[in-house]
Design an enzyme around this catalytic site. Structure first.
Site, mmCIF file in Angstrom:
data_model
loop_
_atom_site.group_PDB
_atom_site.id
_atom_site.type_symbol
_atom_site.label_atom_id
_atom_site.label_comp_id
_atom_site.label_asym_id
_atom_site.label_seq_id
_atom_site.Cartn_x
_atom_site.Cartn_y
_atom_site.Cartn_z
ATOM 1 N N GLN A 51 -28.431 7.003 -17.734
ATOM 2 C CA GLN A 51 -27.070 6.560 -17.402
ATOM 3 C C GLN A 51 -26.769 6.656 -15.909
ATOM 4 O OE1 GLN A 51 -25.142 9.083 -20.701
ATOM 5 N NE2 GLN A 51 -23.823 7.279 -20.554
ATOM 6 N N CYS A 90 -18.840 6.200 -25.067
ATOM 7 C CA CYS A 90 -19.956 6.398 -24.133
ATOM 8 C C CYS A 90 -19.504 6.006 -22.736
ATOM 9 C CB CYS A 90 -21.133 5.531 -24.579
ATOM 10 S SG CYS A 90 -22.559 5.650 -23.497
HETATM 11 ZN ZN ZN Z 1 -23.630 7.548 -24.037
#
Ligand code: ZN
Length: 152
Positions: A51, A90
């Site tokens: 991420q 998320c």
């Molecule tokens: Zn996530």
């Protein structure tokens, strides 16, 4: 410490399988610090290395503001039981949430920042957060398995 840029859905980085960490170098420790700062700044309860654009098997999790910080290196779910269904979001999928079924209990085996192997037993929200972050390390997003994804 530095705040890192969070990669958003649509970026291929989020779909790659991450490589294990073979040596815990100062760079890895700095990454853990930066990931924590980034997660806190974004008001998230978990963040995985892909991420922030780094394809290594690393994640940080903290499910409550004052709760324990978990730094997971090469994490694996070695046992799970039960099921739970709840809302999930998320940081890489901004503005949305969806319903996801996860195990109610998991045991995660990982290395901590000192290179020690630790087994962590988790239930409920913490178990959910571990599953969500470990999925990221295999290029999986919650939107792949969620039902009724909605805008916040
Ligand atoms: Zn996530």
């Amino acid at each position: 410490m530095a705040k890192l840029k969070i990669v958003k859905v649509g970026d291929e980085t989020l779909r790659k399988v991450c490589r294990p960490v073979d040596k815990i170098t100062p760079r890895i420790l700095t990454l853990l610090d930066d990931m924590l700062e980034t997660m806190h700044a974004a008001d998230g309860c978990g963040l995985a290395a892909p991420q922030v654009g780094i394809l290594r098997r690393i994640a940080v999790v903290q499910v409550e503001e004052n709760g324990e910080v978990y730094e997971l290196i090469n994490p694996k779910i070695i046992a799970y039981s039960g099921t739970q269904e709840d809302i999930e979001g998320c940081l890489s999928v901004p503005g949305k949430h969806g319903t996801v079924v996860r195990p109610m209990h998991v045991t995660v085996r990982a290395l901590n920042r000192h290179g020690e192997t630790v087994d962590i037993n988790a239930s409920g929200l913490l178990a959910r957060a571990f599953c969500h972050e470990i999925d990221h390390l295999d290029g999986k997003l919650y939107i792949d398995i969620a039902t009724n994804i909605e805008r916040n």
